[in-house]
Design an enzyme around this catalytic site. Sequence first.
Site, PDB file in Angstrom:
ATOM      1  N   ASN A  99       0.642  -1.294  -0.373  1.00  0.00           N
ATOM      2  CA  ASN A  99      -0.192   0.288   0.301  1.00  0.00           C
ATOM      3  C   ASN A  99       0.900   1.455   0.172  1.00  0.00           C
ATOM      4  O   ASN A  99       1.500   1.555   0.763  1.00  0.00           O
ATOM      5  CB  ASN A  99      -0.497   0.077   1.596  1.00  0.00           C
ATOM      6  CG  ASN A  99      -2.059  -0.736   1.239  1.00  0.00           C
ATOM      7  OD1 ASN A  99      -2.031  -2.232   0.613  1.00  0.00           O
ATOM      8  ND2 ASN A  99      -2.479  -1.699   2.607  1.00  0.00           N
ATOM      9  N   VAL A 100       0.395   2.297  -0.929  1.00  0.00           N
ATOM     10  CA  VAL A 100       0.943   3.431  -0.374  1.00  0.00           C
ATOM     11  C   VAL A 100       0.721   4.719   0.314  1.00  0.00           C
ATOM     12  O   VAL A 100       0.930   5.818   0.219  1.00  0.00           O
ATOM     13  CB  VAL A 100       0.946   4.295  -2.307  1.00  0.00           C
ATOM     14  CG1 VAL A 100       1.981   3.099  -2.864  1.00  0.00           C
ATOM     15  CG2 VAL A 100       0.169   4.113  -2.974  1.00  0.00           C
ATOM     16  N   HIS A 116       5.960  -0.132  -3.163  1.00  0.00           N
ATOM     17  CA  HIS A 116       5.029   0.628  -3.835  1.00  0.00           C
ATOM     18  C   HIS A 116       5.772   1.953  -3.763  1.00  0.00           C
ATOM     19  O   HIS A 116       4.625   3.089  -4.524  1.00  0.00           O
ATOM     20  CB  HIS A 116       3.833  -0.674  -4.737  1.00  0.00           C
ATOM     21  CG  HIS A 116       3.880  -1.583  -5.293  1.00  0.00           C
ATOM     22  ND1 HIS A 116       2.604  -2.317  -4.429  1.00  0.00           N
ATOM     23  CD2 HIS A 116       4.621  -2.375  -4.924  1.00  0.00           C
ATOM     24  CE1 HIS A 116       2.854  -3.498  -5.034  1.00  0.00           C
ATOM     25  NE2 HIS A 116       4.255  -3.091  -5.231  1.00  0.00           N
ATOM     26  N   SER A 187      -4.869  -9.794  -3.257  1.00  0.00           N
ATOM     27  CA  SER A 187      -4.804 -10.522  -4.011  1.00  0.00           C
ATOM     28  C   SER A 187      -3.924 -11.820  -4.280  1.00  0.00           C
ATOM     29  O   SER A 187      -4.093 -12.208  -5.728  1.00  0.00           O
ATOM     30  CB  SER A 187      -5.653  -9.572  -4.939  1.00  0.00           C
ATOM     31  OG  SER A 187      -4.692  -9.271  -5.351  1.00  0.00           O
ATOM     32  N   ASN A 211      -8.128 -13.134   4.332  1.00  0.00           N
ATOM     33  CA  ASN A 211      -8.957 -12.510   3.222  1.00  0.00           C
ATOM     34  C   ASN A 211     -10.128 -12.775   2.869  1.00  0.00           C
ATOM     35  O   ASN A 211     -10.118 -13.777   2.868  1.00  0.00           O
ATOM     36  CB  ASN A 211      -7.310 -12.981   1.592  1.00  0.00           C
ATOM     37  CG  ASN A 211      -8.487 -11.883   0.750  1.00  0.00           C
ATOM     38  OD1 ASN A 211      -9.988 -11.422   0.806  1.00  0.00           O
ATOM     39  ND2 ASN A 211      -7.445 -11.567   0.152  1.00  0.00           N
TER      40      ASN A 211
HETATM   41  C1  BV8 Z   1       7.780  -5.500 -12.044  1.00  0.00           C
HETATM   42  C2  BV8 Z   1       1.912   1.773  -7.140  1.00  0.00           C
HETATM   43  C3  BV8 Z   1       9.401  -5.615 -13.436  1.00  0.00           C
HETATM   44  C4  BV8 Z   1       1.444   2.026  -7.733  1.00  0.00           C
HETATM   45  C5  BV8 Z   1       1.514  -0.992  -8.050  1.00  0.00           C
HETATM   46  C6  BV8 Z   1       2.422 -11.787 -15.262  1.00  0.00           C
HETATM   47  C7  BV8 Z   1       3.141 -12.105 -14.350  1.00  0.00           C
HETATM   48  C8  BV8 Z   1       3.881 -12.120 -13.137  1.00  0.00           C
HETATM   49  C9  BV8 Z   1       3.703 -10.618 -13.166  1.00  0.00           C
HETATM   50  C10 BV8 Z   1       3.806  -9.773 -14.269  1.00  0.00           C
HETATM   51  C11 BV8 Z   1       3.238 -10.270 -15.176  1.00  0.00           C
HETATM   52  N1  BV8 Z   1       2.587  -9.085 -15.973  1.00  0.00           N
HETATM   53  C12 BV8 Z   1       3.731  -7.998 -15.651  1.00  0.00           C
HETATM   54  C13 BV8 Z   1       4.503  -8.489 -14.173  1.00  0.00           C
HETATM   55  C14 BV8 Z   1       4.783  -7.719 -13.705  1.00  0.00           C
HETATM   56  C15 BV8 Z   1       3.642  -6.930 -12.380  1.00  0.00           C
HETATM   57  C16 BV8 Z   1       2.790  -7.551 -12.499  1.00  0.00           C
HETATM   58  O1  BV8 Z   1       2.497  -8.257 -11.210  1.00  0.00           O
HETATM   59  N2  BV8 Z   1       1.541  -7.395 -12.388  1.00  0.00           N
HETATM   60  C17 BV8 Z   1       0.719  -7.808 -11.950  1.00  0.00           C
HETATM   61  C18 BV8 Z   1      -0.712  -7.510 -12.349  1.00  0.00           C
HETATM   62  C19 BV8 Z   1       0.441  -9.610 -13.066  1.00  0.00           C
HETATM   63  N3  BV8 Z   1       5.121  -6.340 -11.731  1.00  0.00           N
HETATM   64  C20 BV8 Z   1       5.370  -4.768 -11.566  1.00  0.00           C
HETATM   65  O2  BV8 Z   1       5.145  -4.630 -13.400  1.00  0.00           O
HETATM   66  C21 BV8 Z   1       6.172  -4.885 -10.606  1.00  0.00           C
HETATM   67  N4  BV8 Z   1       7.431  -4.191 -11.405  1.00  0.00           N
HETATM   68  O3  BV8 Z   1       7.740  -6.030 -12.517  1.00  0.00           O
HETATM   69  O4  BV8 Z   1       8.959  -4.734 -12.530  1.00  0.00           O
HETATM   70  C22 BV8 Z   1      11.021  -5.484 -14.443  1.00  0.00           C
HETATM   71  C23 BV8 Z   1      11.633  -6.427 -14.214  1.00  0.00           C
HETATM   72  C24 BV8 Z   1      13.053  -5.989 -14.142  1.00  0.00           C
HETATM   73  C25 BV8 Z   1      13.178  -4.577 -15.075  1.00  0.00           C
HETATM   74  C26 BV8 Z   1      12.731  -3.961 -14.510  1.00  0.00           C
HETATM   75  C27 BV8 Z   1      11.352  -4.114 -14.879  1.00  0.00           C
HETATM   76  C28 BV8 Z   1       5.701  -3.284 -10.000  1.00  0.00           C
HETATM   77  C29 BV8 Z   1       4.333  -3.690  -9.434  1.00  0.00           C
HETATM   78  C30 BV8 Z   1       3.915  -2.559  -8.461  1.00  0.00           C
HETATM   79  C31 BV8 Z   1       2.158  -1.750  -9.529  1.00  0.00           C
HETATM   80  N5  BV8 Z   1       2.497  -0.539  -8.527  1.00  0.00           N
HETATM   81  N6  BV8 Z   1       1.113   0.038  -6.790  1.00  0.00           N
HETATM   82  C32 BV8 Z   1       0.010   2.723  -6.763  1.00  0.00           C
HETATM   83  O5  BV8 Z   1      -0.967   2.729  -6.040  1.00  0.00           O
HETATM   84  O6  BV8 Z   1      -0.240   3.575  -7.901  1.00  0.00           O
HETATM   85  S1  BV8 Z   1       0.112  -2.505  -7.642  1.00  0.00           S
HETATM   86  C33 BV8 Z   1      -1.204  -1.706  -6.577  1.00  0.00           C
HETATM   87  O7  BV8 Z   1      -1.538  -3.541  -6.443  1.00  0.00           O
HETATM   88  C34 BV8 Z   1      -1.275  -1.488  -5.965  1.00  0.00           C
HETATM   89  O8  BV8 Z   1       0.077  -1.435  -4.997  1.00  0.00           O
HETATM   90  C35 BV8 Z   1      -1.770  -2.552  -4.337  1.00  0.00           C
HETATM   91  O9  BV8 Z   1      -1.494  -2.618  -3.437  1.00  0.00           O
HETATM   92  C36 BV8 Z   1      -1.004  -3.542  -5.421  1.00  0.00           C
HETATM   93  C37 BV8 Z   1      -1.444  -5.111  -5.220  1.00  0.00           C
HETATM   94  O10 BV8 Z   1      -2.701  -5.183  -5.026  1.00  0.00           O
HETATM   95  P1  BV8 Z   1      -3.522  -5.586  -3.827  1.00  0.00           P
HETATM   96  O11 BV8 Z   1      -3.098  -4.855  -2.656  1.00  0.00           O
HETATM   97  O12 BV8 Z   1      -3.758  -7.161  -3.560  1.00  0.00           O
HETATM   98  O13 BV8 Z   1      -5.141  -5.124  -3.495  1.00  0.00           O
HETATM   99  P2  BV8 Z   1      -5.661  -5.323  -5.077  1.00  0.00           P
HETATM  100  O14 BV8 Z   1      -7.109  -4.596  -4.606  1.00  0.00           O
HETATM  101  O15 BV8 Z   1      -5.586  -6.596  -5.360  1.00  0.00           O
HETATM  102  O16 BV8 Z   1      -6.563  -7.382  -3.423  1.00  0.00           O
HETATM  103  C38 BV8 Z   1      -7.483  -6.568  -1.965  1.00  0.00           C
HETATM  104  C39 BV8 Z   1      -7.625  -8.236  -1.828  1.00  0.00           C
HETATM  105  O17 BV8 Z   1      -8.511  -7.140  -0.274  1.00  0.00           O
HETATM  106  C40 BV8 Z   1      -8.600  -8.821  -2.205  1.00  0.00           C
HETATM  107  O18 BV8 Z   1      -8.160  -9.740  -2.554  1.00  0.00           O
HETATM  108  C41 BV8 Z   1     -10.140  -8.573  -1.724  1.00  0.00           C
HETATM  109  O19 BV8 Z   1     -10.239  -9.734  -1.076  1.00  0.00           O
HETATM  110  C42 BV8 Z   1      -9.694  -8.608   0.491  1.00  0.00           C
HETATM  111  N7  BV8 Z   1     -10.059  -7.380   0.733  1.00  0.00           N
HETATM  112  C43 BV8 Z   1     -10.414  -6.649   0.709  1.00  0.00           C
HETATM  113  N8  BV8 Z   1     -11.838  -6.384   2.127  1.00  0.00           N
HETATM  114  C44 BV8 Z   1     -10.635  -6.617   3.193  1.00  0.00           C
HETATM  115  C45 BV8 Z   1      -9.660  -7.647   1.998  1.00  0.00           C
HETATM  116  N9  BV8 Z   1      -8.956  -8.030   3.379  1.00  0.00           N
HETATM  117  C46 BV8 Z   1      -8.876  -8.783   4.274  1.00  0.00           C
HETATM  118  N10 BV8 Z   1     -10.044  -7.394   4.977  1.00  0.00           N
HETATM  119  C47 BV8 Z   1     -10.675  -6.821   4.350  1.00  0.00           C
HETATM  120  N11 BV8 Z   1     -11.955  -5.841   5.127  1.00  0.00           N
END
Ligand code: BV8
Length: 247
Positions: A99-100, A116, A187, A211
């Site tokens: 989280n940010v 992040h 997630s 979760n």
């Molecule tokens: C990198 C900052 C490469 C910005 C964010 C294919 C496979 C694997 C990886 C990749 C791929 N294709 C691309 C990639 C890489 C990519 C990636 O992982 N993509 C994903 C979508 C597949 N990753 C990147 O690009 C990373 N960098 O890989 O660099 C590289 C390598 C070498 C050289 C150069 C480059 C950078 C990733 C960082 C991106 N920035 N945030 C901003 O915030 O504006 S990511 C963003 O998603 C947020 O930070 C967030 O925190 C993060 C993850 O999401 P979650 O926190 O999990 O949030 P989400 O909504 O998804 O889920 C919430 C959960 O809470 C749910 O499950 C829900 O059920 C639950 N919930 C709800 N209520 C509650 C609860 N749980 C408990 N209690 C509750 N009450």
Amino acid sequence: MLDEIVNAVRNCRSCVVLTGAGISAESGVPTFRGSEGLWGKFKPEELATMSAFISNPKLVWEWYNWRRQVVGEVKPNPGHYALCDLQRWFDRFTLITQNVDGLHRAAGSENILELHGNIYRNKCVDCNHQLPEDMDIDPDNISSCPRCGGKIRPDVVWFGEMLDAQIINKAFSESEQTELFFSIGTSAIVHPAASLPITAKRQGATLVEINPEMTPLSGLADYYVSAKSGEFLPTLVERLKQTSPPG
Ligand code: BV8
Ligand code: ZN
């Protein structure tokens, strides 16, 4: 399940916690991928990327200013505070967040690994020069870097960008040696963060996931708790206080 997790806490001396947007949901911060998620209106590739910023810096700044406003109005919830308490049961405790929103720090947690970045911090898109945190940016007239004239951007990690090497290496080294790992409110699909619990599990740590919805991690977890973090974490800490006050 609760008593087993209480025992796991009592029997372990080291603990790593990874949090995602879900832990801030009960503070009123929309999650990324939930139905009302931040992404609901936009897609990650539209906004949280360098190419989006280059092609439409005004839209990207409008989105971040809106998020700063949302986050600026909310407070930490009982889940954030319970993690501050939980730390007292361990000799070694590492809090890693995706989280940010700065809510863990606001709740009093210390030494947080912000994988992040932080939505309040600004930096230069060209030379990475750090700007003062409370600097407001006008999307129609984006400030320039005092050092090189580059555009100012939010100091967060966008998709396709490297994470801070020191921070991610520390996160992996703690995950490689911890006895207990909590994955809370994420997630578990964004890498490299999502690899941390898998790294811990692979070296023999006990893995607990909290979760309300299942994730790709749930099948791997020793304990999958289908609950809200703001409800389960305070219950866990209360039970720990009753059964075994912190050392
Ligand atoms: C990198 C900052 C490469 C910005 C964010 C294919 C496979 C694997 C990886 C990749 C791929 N294709 C691309 C990639 C890489 C990519 C990636 O992982 N993509 C994903 C979508 C597949 N990753 C990147 O690009 C990373 N960098 O890989 O660099 C590289 C390598 C070498 C050289 C150069 C480059 C950078 C990733 C960082 C991106 N920035 N945030 C901003 O915030 O504006 S990511 C963003 O998603 C947020 O930070 C967030 O925190 C993060 C993850 O999401 P979650 O926190 O999990 O949030 P989400 O909504 O998804 O889920 C919430 C959960 O809470 C749910 O499950 C829900 O059920 C639950 N919930 C709800 N209520 C509650 C609860 N749980 C408990 N209690 C509750 N009450
Ligand atoms: Zn600059």
